[in-house]
Design a protein around this motif. Structure first.
Motif, PDB file in Angstrom:
ATOM      1  N   VAL A  13     -10.504  28.301  14.331  1.00 27.82           N
ATOM      2  CA  VAL A  13     -11.035  26.907  14.491  1.00 27.82           C
ATOM      3  C   VAL A  13     -11.852  26.706  15.719  1.00 27.82           C
ATOM      4  O   VAL A  13     -12.321  25.462  16.200  1.00 27.82           O
ATOM      5  N   CYS A  15     -11.108  26.872  18.916  1.00 30.82           N
ATOM      6  CA  CYS A  15     -10.300  26.424  20.037  1.00 30.82           C
ATOM      7  C   CYS A  15     -10.527  26.746  21.531  1.00 30.82           C
ATOM      8  O   CYS A  15     -10.614  26.451  22.621  1.00 30.82           O
ATOM      9  N   LEU A 155     -19.824  23.963   0.859  1.00 31.07           N
ATOM     10  CA  LEU A 155     -20.375  22.520   0.991  1.00 31.07           C
ATOM     11  C   LEU A 155     -21.059  21.887  -0.214  1.00 31.07           C
ATOM     12  O   LEU A 155     -21.029  20.643  -0.431  1.00 31.07           O
TER      13      LEU A 155
ATOM     14  N   LEU B 182     -20.911  16.128  19.180  1.00 26.50           N
ATOM     15  CA  LEU B 182     -21.169  15.728  17.661  1.00 26.50           C
ATOM     16  C   LEU B 182     -20.173  14.719  16.898  1.00 26.50           C
ATOM     17  O   LEU B 182     -20.636  13.871  16.356  1.00 26.50           O
ATOM     18  N   TYR B 183     -19.095  15.166  17.076  1.00 27.92           N
ATOM     19  CA  TYR B 183     -18.030  14.325  16.084  1.00 27.92           C
ATOM     20  C   TYR B 183     -17.183  13.687  16.667  1.00 27.92           C
ATOM     21  O   TYR B 183     -16.189  12.980  16.152  1.00 27.92           O
ATOM     22  N   VAL B 285     -12.493  20.814   3.890  1.00 28.91           N
ATOM     23  CA  VAL B 285     -12.971  21.992   3.844  1.00 28.91           C
ATOM     24  C   VAL B 285     -12.039  23.143   4.926  1.00 28.91           C
ATOM     25  O   VAL B 285     -11.535  24.132   4.349  1.00 28.91           O
ATOM     26  N   LYS B 286     -11.675  22.412   6.114  1.00 27.47           N
ATOM     27  CA  LYS B 286     -10.716  23.176   6.972  1.00 27.47           C
ATOM     28  C   LYS B 286     -10.305  22.231   7.995  1.00 27.47           C
ATOM     29  O   LYS B 286     -10.844  20.914   8.098  1.00 27.47           O
ATOM     30  N   ASN B 287      -9.333  22.750   8.793  1.00 26.70           N
ATOM     31  CA  ASN B 287      -8.834  22.084  10.017  1.00 26.70           C
ATOM     32  C   ASN B 287      -9.812  22.544  11.311  1.00 26.70           C
ATOM     33  O   ASN B 287     -10.431  23.381  10.973  1.00 26.70           O
ATOM     34  N   ARG B 288      -9.544  21.654  12.361  1.00 19.00           N
ATOM     35  CA  ARG B 288     -10.059  22.210  13.287  1.00 19.00           C
ATOM     36  C   ARG B 288      -9.630  21.519  14.902  1.00 19.00           C
ATOM     37  O   ARG B 288      -8.679  20.568  14.711  1.00 19.00           O
ATOM     38  N   GLY B 289      -9.830  22.101  15.899  1.00 20.09           N
ATOM     39  CA  GLY B 289      -9.359  21.524  16.992  1.00 20.09           C
ATOM     40  C   GLY B 289     -10.174  21.510  18.290  1.00 20.09           C
ATOM     41  O   GLY B 289     -11.248  21.980  18.126  1.00 20.09           O
ATOM     42  N   CYS B 290      -9.484  20.579  19.226  1.00 19.95           N
ATOM     43  CA  CYS B 290     -10.281  20.192  20.395  1.00 19.95           C
ATOM     44  C   CYS B 290      -9.937  21.749  21.173  1.00 19.95           C
ATOM     45  O   CYS B 290      -9.533  22.496  20.898  1.00 19.95           O
ATOM     46  N   ARG B 296      -4.593  21.635  16.689  1.00 17.66           N
ATOM     47  CA  ARG B 296      -5.701  21.508  15.894  1.00 17.66           C
ATOM     48  C   ARG B 296      -5.505  20.469  14.562  1.00 17.66           C
ATOM     49  O   ARG B 296      -5.391  20.769  13.479  1.00 17.66           O
ATOM     50  N   PHE B 300     -12.380  18.687   8.762  1.00 15.75           N
ATOM     51  CA  PHE B 300     -13.675  18.876   8.760  1.00 15.75           C
ATOM     52  C   PHE B 300     -13.810  18.876   7.199  1.00 15.75           C
ATOM     53  O   PHE B 300     -13.122  19.776   6.266  1.00 15.75           O
ATOM     54  N   ALA B 302     -16.395  17.776   3.437  1.00 12.15           N
ATOM     55  CA  ALA B 302     -17.599  17.937   2.939  1.00 12.15           C
ATOM     56  C   ALA B 302     -17.408  17.147   1.551  1.00 12.15           C
ATOM     57  O   ALA B 302     -16.577  17.252   0.694  1.00 12.15           O
ATOM     58  N   VAL B 312     -21.154  15.740   5.521  1.00 14.84           N
ATOM     59  CA  VAL B 312     -20.380  16.868   5.925  1.00 14.84           C
ATOM     60  C   VAL B 312     -20.160  16.672   7.360  1.00 14.84           C
ATOM     61  O   VAL B 312     -20.998  16.131   8.154  1.00 14.84           O
ATOM     62  N   GLU B 314     -16.898  16.812  10.711  1.00 14.75           N
ATOM     63  CA  GLU B 314     -15.402  16.348  11.081  1.00 14.75           C
ATOM     64  C   GLU B 314     -15.021  14.993  10.994  1.00 14.75           C
ATOM     65  O   GLU B 314     -15.872  14.124  10.837  1.00 14.75           O
ATOM     66  N   TYR B 318      -6.928   9.370  10.658  1.00 14.77           N
ATOM     67  CA  TYR B 318      -6.276   8.236   9.899  1.00 14.77           C
ATOM     68  C   TYR B 318      -6.646   6.734  10.307  1.00 14.77           C
ATOM     69  O   TYR B 318      -6.923   6.008   9.388  1.00 14.77           O
TER      70      TYR B 318
END
Lengths: 160, 622, 94
Positions: A13, A15, A155, B182-183, B285-290, B296, B300, B302, B312, B314, B318
């Motif tokens: 991801v 990080c 996508l 960006l997000y 699509v996937k998870n992401r993290g800072c 994480r 993310f 789409a 599309v 991040e 909630y």
């Protein structure tokens, strides 16, 4: 037996905990830009770490003979006494995996120590026995070649 | 310098175009830690009461803390602070994740303090201790995605991290936020408009300097233990990475606490369509993290089919899912993600924007706003096309309604009249987020008392009232709520000053923070000191707002929650018994029960002598 | 009487389709309902729901019509026709 670092990029991801842990392991500082592993993020949504594949292209490039392959671990190591920070190795490396550290003036590269493995929250990094390595390398290559089309498929197209 | 800090604050005056680096005084680090603490200290000592938040005398700050950018779990954050142009709370604060925060420390600064106003649009370029104020007229007017792309190209390095405003901040939309990477959004309190008023388009940061702590081996030992705790904890180790913050939709709806149709009710049978579980089955699509995050929890997503195909990016989180979901009567994730992405593009706070659109929808359904007032938009609850269109109109001040709502609830209500003010779901001018007060009374107390106004984060009372952390509390009682609210506010003030992600607190305690801080700074820290420091910082923030007239009269809730019983769900028939909780809150805090102003003896106990003198004067006057 | 049981988030996989309707005798308690559920869905569910000494596992939140059963009569809470019993793992967010 010799162990190798492998990654499943589909889990990454971006990080960068691996970078931070590496800079601590190598230099006792927290600086992701002084690590032997480098995280690349490309929007939208693509993340992966890049690290040394131990291909050995740098060994011949080094004019000082500071790079050599350890006969037991099979890992390419930097002899810091011989290294003059020239940096022919950086020029020769196709992965961008070796560079000269600005503080020490010596070449830095991944030596498969495995410190980063536990710190990855996604479990994307693993140390595997060298006998098992070819499958993981093949998969990484497949992901690299097909990543863009894969992402495009996620996508823009849903399987029927 | 070690101790985890970069060691310097950057001061930039945009009027004169000058900057200077200031050494961090030791007293400030010991007593105020970083983040919120630094911001409170500077706001109290340097911000003159009564300044125009959109004028040159407002102070805009970006801060990190000693733990930011270290391997402490989830340390990749920063926060922005200024006097808010949106709220009557005065104290404006917004935190954000992503990658920008740690980069500022690697660039050699713990924080940036910006005063004045530039004549023409500029952006700051901060790299390894060097600062340039660069012309931004070629990027003024561009959206957030375009801005970041061009700045990275211009500076020739796509590892540069960018915090910027979009057209919303430039147009002084009071709901505007500051975006980074960006997000990611420093969303609340309209800080994007403050940045816009200073003609500051962006701050680009790139650093390659080291961060060091006093006892690195001990620090890494502690970090390893804390990471194990985070791994084992079911919230940080499973629920959040798998479903994101949107794991909350189903449980909050079940508890009768999901605000629907502008807080008219707290439950809806279709809420599951907006849930984290359903998101996994559809647009995820996937998870992401800072940066450096262990949890994480980011999404993310789409959208690949339907009218919103092609969206599309991040998110949505909630709060955003709620704001553009049940708040507006919309129960489809594709429209929600479209609205979310527009907010990211233009730089708008999703919570405030969704809240205000829901408000406009209730006004429209009651006939207070007509189709003429809405520039032809059919603003019935559930009309997702109108909702998405209205997001853009607010961001760009397009049309009568867009321009009106861009001013925030109270200023808009002044123009609309006809009782529209009564239907505003905000506290101190900050729109309430995704928890219905009548279903969670402790959280309602937090809404009424949190320094930013209608904020759910300074005291996240959902933790005890739904999750059971640190202990289980019945959401429909008042017992012990004031004490718990205060504990959270103090603890989180510390977390917001060490500046890491609050979500670690689902697994970590003040004791854990103390151990990490001790190894990081080399000073003595224990759990009591952590909470006392947090209490000090919270009280100083409170004084920043009290000296400009904020007090008990503002620590309240919209009438709906005090007088109208909840119509459906487990909280049916209930209103919030605020008064008794508030009385107890002030007593436990050591604040004057009539005015809500901190008592001088409390401030002195916390070592805040100047604030104590101010409090004395205020109490004399009242 | 009919009682609807749903499981969410990381617990959803424990119930087939995430949702089960139980046919139970009048005045059944939650404990009896969960035991009937385990009878339907098997040992994995039992392990996830019950910890030591027949107490609910710490990670499980049981809500009856939106109220946490800890604030009713716990596992001894009596059910009525049409009740909804929802099972949640620990969750949190922002």
């Amino acid at each position: 037996m010799a162990k190798a670092l492998v990654v499943d990029s589909r889990l990454c991801v971006g990080c960068g905990r691996c970078e931070l842990t590496c800079s601590y392991a190598k230099f006792k500082v927290f600086n992701p830009y002084r690590a032997a592993i480098r995280v690349v993020k490309m929007e939208p949504g693509v993340d992966t770490p890049i690290f040394c594949m131990q291909c050995g292209a740098c060994i011949d490039a080094c004019p000082e003979g500071a790079l050599s392959r350890d006969p037991e671990t099979l890992v390419v190591k930097v002899d810091e006494e011989k290294c003059k920070g020239c940096p022919f190795c950086a020029m020769a490396c196709p992965y961008g995996a070796i560079y000269v550290d600005p503080e020490t003036g010596k070449a830095v590269k991944c030596d498969y120590c495995g410190e980063c493995v536990e710190t990855c929250p996604q479990g994307a990094l693993r140390l595997v026995e060298v006998e098992d390595l070819p499958w993981f390398r093949a998969r990484s290559m497949a992901v690299a070649i097909t990543a863009a089309p894969q992402l495009a498929r996620w996508l823009w197209y849903k399987l029927p | 310098m070690p101790r985890g800090y970069a060691g310097r604050l950057l001061r930039v005056d945009l009027t004169s175009g000058k900057w200077k680096a200031e050494e961090l005084p030791e007293g400030m680090m010991r007593d105020f830690v970083g983040g919120n603490g630094f911001a409170a200290y500077i706001m109290f000592n340097e911000l003159k009461p009564g300044v125009d938040p959109l004028g040159p005398d407002n102070i805009l700050m970006f801060m990190t803390g000693p733990l930011t950018g270290t391997p402490f779990p989830s340390s990749g954050r920063y926060a922005a602070y200024a006097k808010s142009p949106l709220t009557t709370a005065i104290w404006g604060e917004a935190h954000s994740g992503g990658y920008w925060g740690p980069e500022l420390k690697y660039a050699g600064f713990d924080g940036i303090i910006i005063t004045g106003r530039a004549e023409k649009p500029v952006y700051l370029w901060v790299h390894d201790g060097e600062v340039e104020i660069r012309d931004a007229s070629h990027i003024w007017g561009l959206d957030v995605f375009e801005t970041e792309t061009i700045i990275k190209q211009e500076l020739g390095d796509d590892r540069v991290k960018v915090a910027c405003i979009g057209p919303a901040g430039e147009k002084l939309v009071r709901l505007a936020c500051i975006m980074n990477d960006l997000y990611r959004a420093a969303g609340r309190c309209g800080l994007g408009a403050v940045m816009g008023s200073k003609k500051l388009k962006a701050i680009a940061v790139r650093g390659s300097m080291d961060i060091e702590v006093e006892k690195p081996d001990e620090f890494m030992e502690v970090v390893k233990e804390l990471l194990d705790k985070m791994k084992e904890n079911p919230v940080t180790g499973q629920a959040l990475p798998t479903y994101g913050t949107n794991v909350l939709t189903n449980i909050i709806n079940t508890a009768g606490g999901l605000p629907t149709f502008n807080f008219q009710q707290g439950w809806h049978p279709d809420a599951w369509l907006n849930s984290g579980e359903h998101m996994r089955d559809t647009i995820l699509v996937k998870n992401r993290g800072c940066r450096f995050c262990w949890i994480r929890c980011a999404r993310f997503c789409a959208v690949t089919t339907g009218p919103y195909a092609g969206v599309v990016g991040e998110g949505p989180e909630y709060e955003t899912v709620w704001a553009f979901g049940s708040q507006c009567g919309v129960f489809r994730l594709d429209a929600i993600h479209a609205a979310n992405t527009l907010c990211n593009k233009y730089g708008l706070d999703t919570i405030s924007t969704g809240n205000i659109i829901g408000w406009a929808m209730e006004l429209y359904e009651r006939g207070i706003l007509t189709k003429e007032d809405t520039d032809g938009l059919d603003l019935h609850f559930g009309n997702h096309e109108a909702m998405v269109e209205l997001v853009e109109r607010i961001a760009l001040r397009k049309g009568k309604l867009g321009d009106l709502l861009a001013e925030g609830w109270h200023r808009a209500a002044e123009k609309i009249g006809k009782g529209s003010e009564r239907l505003i779901m905000a506290v101190k001018g900050l729109g309430l987020p995704a928890y219905e007060p009548r279903a969670f009374w402790g959280h309602a107390l937090g809404y009424a008392t949190n320094v930013r106004g209608g904020c759910h984060l300074r005291a996240y009372m959902i933790a005890p009232e739904v999750l059971g952390v640190p202990k289980k509390m019945d959401p429909l009682t008042t017992e012990g709520k004031a004490e718990m609210c205060i504990w959270f506010q103090n603890y989180f003030a510390f977390v917001d000053s060490s500046l890491v992600c609050k979500f670690v607190t689902f697994a970590l305690t003040p004791e854990d923070f103390a151990r990490a801080m001790a190894a990081c700074t080399g000073w003595d820290w224990d759990a009591d000191k952590v909470l006392l420091t947090g209490e000090r910082i919270y009280n100083l923030e409170r004084m920043v707002q009290c000296r400009e007239g904020v007090g008990r009269k503002d620590d309240t809730l919209p009438e709906r929650f005090l007088k109208e019983p909840a119509p459906v769900g487990p909280a049916k028939g209930k209103v919030v018994p605020l008064k008794e909780m508030l009385d107890e809150y002030y007593k436990l805090r050591g604040w004057d029960v009539e005015t809500g102003i901190p008592l001088p003896e409390t401030l002195r106990r916390l070592g805040l002598e100047d604030a104590a003198k101010t409090a004395e004067e205020l109490l004399k006057k009242s | 009487m009919k009682v609807r049981v749903r499981a969410f988030a990381t617990l959803a996989g424990l119930l087939s389709g995430g949702e089960v309707e139980l046919e139970l005798p009048e005045g059944c308690t939650i404990r009896e309902a969960l035991e009937a559920l385990i009878g339907r869905c098997g040992k994995v569910l039992a392990q996830a729901l019950f910890g030591q000494e027949g107490r609910l596992a710490p990670g499980v939140k049981v809500m009856l019509n939106g109220r946490d059963i800890d604030f009713l009569s716990g596992l001894n809470t009596r059910l009525s026709d049409g009740d909804e019993v929802f099972l949640f793992p620990p969750v949190g967010g922002g």
